[in-house]
Design a protein around this motif. Structure first.
Motif, short mmCIF file in Angstrom:
data_model
loop_
_atom_site.label_atom_id
_atom_site.label_comp_id
_atom_site.label_asym_id
_atom_site.label_seq_id
_atom_site.Cartn_x
_atom_site.Cartn_y
_atom_site.Cartn_z
N TYR A 67 4.73 -19.96 3.99
CA TYR A 67 4.31 -20.21 5.60
C TYR A 67 3.99 -18.72 5.79
CZ TYR A 67 3.54 -20.64 9.80
OH TYR A 67 2.77 -21.29 11.43
N THR A 68 3.24 -18.37 5.93
CA THR A 68 2.49 -16.88 6.17
C THR A 68 2.36 -17.22 7.75
OG1 THR A 68 1.38 -16.21 4.60
CG2 THR A 68 0.96 -14.58 5.66
N TYR A 69 3.61 -15.97 8.85
CA TYR A 69 3.90 -15.70 9.72
C TYR A 69 4.18 -14.19 9.92
CZ TYR A 69 8.24 -15.73 8.71
OH TYR A 69 9.98 -15.63 7.86
N ARG A 70 3.87 -13.84 11.07
CA ARG A 70 3.53 -12.85 12.28
C ARG A 70 5.18 -12.66 13.00
NH1 ARG A 70 -1.42 -12.40 15.81
NH2 ARG A 70 -0.70 -14.19 16.27
N ASP A 80 8.78 5.34 18.92
CA ASP A 80 8.53 5.98 20.30
C ASP A 80 8.58 4.13 21.03
OD1 ASP A 80 7.03 3.38 19.62
OD2 ASP A 80 5.17 3.96 20.49
N ASP A 81 9.68 3.78 20.39
CA ASP A 81 11.35 2.41 20.64
C ASP A 81 10.31 1.15 20.83
OD1 ASP A 81 13.30 2.12 20.97
OD2 ASP A 81 13.08 1.58 23.46
N SER A 82 8.81 1.46 20.61
CA SER A 82 7.87 0.10 20.45
C SER A 82 8.74 -1.00 19.38
CB SER A 82 6.87 0.64 19.92
OG SER A 82 6.28 0.46 19.20
N ASP A 83 8.22 -2.44 19.03
CA ASP A 83 8.62 -3.38 17.83
C ASP A 83 7.81 -2.98 16.99
OD1 ASP A 83 11.01 -4.50 19.85
OD2 ASP A 83 9.14 -5.58 20.30
N ILE A 84 8.50 -3.23 15.78
CA ILE A 84 7.44 -3.17 14.98
C ILE A 84 7.17 -4.61 14.13
CG2 ILE A 84 7.98 -2.61 11.98
CD1 ILE A 84 9.88 -0.31 13.07
N TRP A 85 6.60 -5.01 13.58
CA TRP A 85 5.73 -6.15 13.45
C TRP A 85 5.12 -6.09 11.91
CZ3 TRP A 85 4.84 -10.51 16.55
CH2 TRP A 85 5.68 -10.50 17.65
N VAL A 86 5.59 -7.59 11.74
CA VAL A 86 5.50 -7.39 10.03
C VAL A 86 4.50 -9.08 9.64
CG1 VAL A 86 7.10 -6.44 8.54
CG2 VAL A 86 7.86 -8.68 9.60
N GLN A 87 3.90 -8.42 8.65
CA GLN A 87 3.35 -10.62 8.26
C GLN A 87 4.32 -10.44 7.02
OE1 GLN A 87 -0.92 -11.47 7.90
NE2 GLN A 87 -0.49 -11.87 5.83
N LEU A 88 4.65 -11.17 6.86
CA LEU A 88 5.80 -12.35 5.86
C LEU A 88 5.24 -13.79 5.89
CD1 LEU A 88 8.26 -12.00 8.52
CD2 LEU A 88 8.98 -10.34 5.85
N LEU A 106 8.15 -13.82 -0.36
CA LEU A 106 7.79 -13.63 -1.03
C LEU A 106 6.78 -12.49 -1.68
CD1 LEU A 106 5.87 -16.79 -1.20
CD2 LEU A 106 7.95 -16.41 -2.73
N GLY A 107 6.47 -11.46 0.25
CA GLY A 107 5.84 -10.82 0.47
C GLY A 107 5.99 -10.61 1.99
N SER A 108 5.97 -9.20 1.96
CA SER A 108 5.49 -8.31 3.31
C SER A 108 5.10 -7.37 3.67
CB SER A 108 7.21 -8.34 4.38
OG SER A 108 7.74 -7.47 3.70
#
Length: 117
Positions: A67-70, A80-88, A106-108
């Motif tokens: 499964y690939t998701y954000r 700037d204190d904003s969230d860091i987003w990743v795709q995993l 498996l990766g990000s």
């Protein structure tokens, strides 16, 4: 517990992480103690959750799905204190009749912040 070379963790049916390895701590910029105090669903993009739970319900014991998701990196922020987003991309294996699952990464990659409603 078996040691894996990739980030992984053991997650209960209610999304509580009960074990993570050293590689998961590094990926999430958090200690294992911090990670087992949160639910994985707290970090997934809300648009992902329904589809993710459907995949889990369709997966039987001792089988897996990719499964690939954000997800929001809840323990590390931008300057700037904003969230860091990743795709995993993870492989999830249902390991027992209770629905506990082993998640192996498996990766990000870091992505732009999506719109969250």
């Amino acid at each position: 517990m078996v040691e894996y070379e990739v980030p992984c963790g053991l997650v209960t049916p209610d999304d509580k992480q009960i074990w993570v390895n050293r590689q998961s701590e590094q990926l999430c910029h958090a200690s294992g103690q911090e990670l087992v105090q949160v639910k994985t669903s707290d970090f997934l993009h809300p648009a992902t959750l329904a589809d993710f739970y459907q995949k889990i319900r369709q997966t039987s014991k001792n089988t897996s799905f990719e499964y690939t998701y954000r997800a929001r990196m809840g323990f590390k922020k931008n300057e700037d204190d904003s969230d860091i987003w990743v795709q995993l991309t993870n492989v999830y294996e249902i390991i027992d009749d209770s629905g506990n699952r082993l998640a192996r990464n498996l990766g990000s990659r870091e992505i732009a912040s999506p719109v969250v409603q």
